[in-house]
Write a protein that holds these residues in place. Structure first.
Motif, short mmCIF file in Angstrom:
data_model
loop_
_atom_site.label_atom_id
_atom_site.label_comp_id
_atom_site.label_asym_id
_atom_site.label_seq_id
_atom_site.Cartn_x
_atom_site.Cartn_y
_atom_site.Cartn_z
N UNK A 2 0.80 -1.24 0.00
CA UNK A 2 0.00 0.00 0.00
C UNK A 2 0.83 1.28 0.00
N UNK A 3 1.96 1.27 -0.68
CA UNK A 3 2.75 2.50 -0.84
C UNK A 3 3.48 2.40 -2.17
N UNK A 4 3.88 3.55 -2.69
CA UNK A 4 4.63 3.58 -3.95
C UNK A 4 5.99 2.95 -3.72
N UNK A 5 6.34 1.98 -4.56
CA UNK A 5 7.62 1.30 -4.39
C UNK A 5 8.71 1.98 -5.23
N UNK B 277 13.63 -2.49 7.15
CA UNK B 277 14.40 -1.88 6.06
C UNK B 277 13.66 -1.95 4.73
N UNK B 278 12.93 -3.02 4.50
CA UNK B 278 12.13 -3.11 3.27
C UNK B 278 11.13 -1.95 3.22
N UNK B 279 10.58 -1.60 4.38
CA UNK B 279 9.66 -0.46 4.45
C UNK B 279 10.40 0.86 4.20
N UNK B 280 11.55 1.03 4.85
CA UNK B 280 12.31 2.28 4.69
C UNK B 280 12.74 2.50 3.25
N UNK B 281 13.12 1.41 2.57
CA UNK B 281 13.60 1.51 1.19
C UNK B 281 12.45 1.44 0.18
N UNK B 282 11.23 1.23 0.68
CA UNK B 282 10.03 1.12 -0.17
C UNK B 282 10.20 0.00 -1.21
N UNK B 283 10.52 -1.19 -0.66
CA UNK B 283 10.66 -2.37 -1.51
C UNK B 283 9.31 -3.05 -1.71
N UNK B 284 9.17 -3.73 -2.83
CA UNK B 284 7.91 -4.41 -3.18
C UNK B 284 7.92 -5.81 -2.56
N UNK C 22 3.98 -0.64 12.64
CA UNK C 22 5.33 -0.65 13.22
C UNK C 22 6.39 -0.20 12.22
N UNK C 23 5.96 0.44 11.12
CA UNK C 23 6.90 0.88 10.08
C UNK C 23 7.71 -0.30 9.55
N UNK C 24 6.97 -1.31 9.09
CA UNK C 24 7.60 -2.51 8.52
C UNK C 24 6.96 -2.81 7.18
N UNK C 25 7.57 -3.68 6.40
CA UNK C 25 6.90 -4.19 5.21
C UNK C 25 5.58 -4.82 5.65
#
Length: 552
Positions: A9-12, A50-57, A120-123
């Motif tokens: 649910x965010x732009x990757x 980190x996947x969330x911080x880097x906006x990974x799919x 929790x700011x995670x993927x």
């Protein structure tokens, strides 16, 4: 939200466009979500952040453990008590998704819960549960205890993660380019995918595998006939399973199967990559094994005020902050143990999962030197132990209890219970010296020292795992000088490490801490700088895309 045709649910970021499903038995994302036991979970939790911080799919696939790993409490004499307490999580979202998988030739209902990435700011993560009224009691218990000691239950858990996870992905229409197995617990997914795609090559195109085990005997194996009886192979006849996996004896080796179904595999440190290639190179048909060194999420773990003080070269504020962190942690130690520790005293912490090869009690094996260390008036010392043994690992539990009883003889020795994310962070902040003494080369990576360094602790370690890529003795850490351990008996190895540890403690660490505080501060800060980027999980999450997911 609707979960059919699911997208993150965010732009990757375009660099991380490939769709990845990351399977793990445990995730330590944040203290309130108790679905982890130790290092594997800490690593997976940092990966999700980190996947969330880097906006990974990328999405995480795990299991919602009703009773967690276990709650670590105390008996009347302060020894370890294992408690199984039901966990309730109102922050998880009900996806409304239910489906059936076969376990033991019997349909079992599976429900999926969702951890929203903003919580929790995670993927985003999907957690599977069989604890449903539609299931019989035995089926309900599959997701009760992480790493259940009952063999059939554990095999059922592997099926839930692998087959259940792969089927869930179909249910939500995610269509991953890559299925990433963090350890081999989820390799049953390969049989589900084989049935779906019709060939091993199609499975291989999509599967990558991370191994965390540095010796062959440590890899999970189960009776092939039990696995078949449990429906592990998704209805495939045993002859076909043997052809697909190349496993012709009666023990199904989960890691070997994963190495044969994956297109790429990796160890979790440079040393572990070498060890893994040597360990598996006599098997044919396995994936090439590279290494991606484990790391931890700096944003979650690091004390930012320590870093700000260091970056501004404000030594007074740096020392003041470290003193405050120690005092705050010592309040927890006092609350648990009745021991009042002094923030001006050098504090050694040994805290991680209790397992035989990690040798929690090594420093106590020479009681004369141990007593001398703890009664040293010129260079006083405080020691804290903490960690969870596996609940039926009786030698490890015995080590824990022996340390508890030993601690009763000293004002400056404490053993804490409840070693989970929150206490882990506090004890790293409490530590001046983070003691790590696994038997080389048994530690594939070990990551606790990374987060200790992020909180102003100096690593003191045997030369194993990630430490080999980090350590500069006397500059950012202190290291037991490596020797050819392969030429030694275990007892000789333990004695050598013990003698070296005391030599370094007595002749280098203690005099430096007390007589040269400016040099000690510099060593601490060198460690903080050296761990900052190289061992931040953003580097690791990026490397997984670069070296595993994007590579054909």
């Amino acid at each position: 939200m609707a979960f059919n045709h699911y997208n993150v649910p965010y732009a990757t970021d375009n660099a991380y466009a490939k769709r990845v499903a990351y399977f793990s038995m445990e995730f330590a994302v944040h203290q309130p979500l108790k679905i982890y036991s130790g290092g594997l979970g800490f690593l997976a939790g940092s990966h999700m952040r980190s996947a969330y911080e880097l906006k990974q799919n990328l999405i995480g696939i795990g299991i919602l453990w009703k009773f967690g790993y276990y709650d670590q409490a105390r008996n009347q004499d302060q020894s370890l008590q294992v408690q199984w307490n039901e966990k309730i999580y109102n922050f998880l979202e009900d996806t409304g998704i239910k489906f059936q998988i076969n376990i033991h030739d019997h349909p079992v209902w599976v429900k999926a819960w969702y951890l929203n990435p903003e919580t929790f700011k995670s993927a985003p993560m999907f957690l599977l549960s069989t604890d449903l009224p539609e299931n019989d009691y035995v089926s309900q218990t599959i997701c009760h205890r992480l790493y259940d000691a009952n063999v059939a239950t554990k095999v059922a858990q592997f099926i839930l993660l692998g087959v259940g996870g792969a089927k869930l992905i179909d249910e939500i229409g995610f269509k991953p380019d890559v299925y990433h197995l963090n350890e081999a617990h989820g390799i049953s997914s390969a049989f589900y995918l084989y049935n779906k795609f019709g060939s091993v090559d199609e499975v291989k195109k999509r599967m990558v595998f991370t191994t965390h085990t540095p010796e062959e005997a440590g890899n999970e194996k189960h009776d092939m006939y039990l696995c078949e009886k449990m429906s592990y192979f998704c209805g495939l006849p045993l002859d076909e399973v043997r052809k697909l996996t190349g496993i012709y004896d009666d023990q199904f080796n989960h890691s070997l199967a994963a190495l044969r179904f994956a297109r790429h595999a990796n160890g979790v440190s440079a040393l572990h990559g070498e060890v893994s290639r040597k360990m598996w190179n006599h098997y044919d048909g396995i994936a090439p094994i590279t290494h991606i060194t484990n790391a931890q999420n700096w944003r979650y773990w690091a004390d930012k005020q320590l870093y700000f003080s260091m970056d501004e070269s404000n030594e007074e504020r740096f020392d003041d902050r470290k003193g405050y962190l120690k005092r705050r942690a010592f309040d927890l130690v006092a609350d648990q143990t009745g021991k009042l520790f002094d923030h001006n005293v050098l504090t050694i912490v040994w805290a991680r999962r209790f397992a035989g090869y990690k040798r929690a009690e090594l420093i106590t094996r020479d009681l004369d030197r141990f007593n001398a260390l703890l009664s040293n008036k010129k260079y006083p010392v405080q020691i804290i132990w903490a960690g969870k043994p596996y609940p039926v690992d009786y030698p490890a539990i015995s080590d824990f209890n022996n340390l508890v009883h030993l601690s009763k003889n000293y004002k400056n020795v404490a053993v804490c219970t409840g070693y989970e994310l929150a206490l882990s962070k506090r004890l790293k902040q409490a530590a001046d010296v983070w003691l790590n003494n696994p038997r080389v080369p048994r530690e594939a990576s070990g990551t606790s020292g990374m987060t200790a360094a992020m909180n102003g602790a100096v690593n003191f370690s045997t030369f194993d795992g990630w430490i080999c890529e980090f350590a500069n003795h006397g500059n950012n850490s202190f290291i037991v000088p490596p020797v050819d351990y392969s030429a030694m008996h275990v007892q000789e190895q333990d004695q050598y490490d013990l003698d070296q540890m005391y030599e370094i403690l007595e002749r280098q660490i203690l005099p430096l801490y007390y007589d040269n505080p400016a040099v000690w501060r510099q060593i601490t800060q060198n460690g903080m700088r050296d761990v900052r980027f190289q061992f931040d999980s953003n580097r690791m999450a990026h490397e997984y895309y670069e070296l595993m997911y994007n590579k054909q």
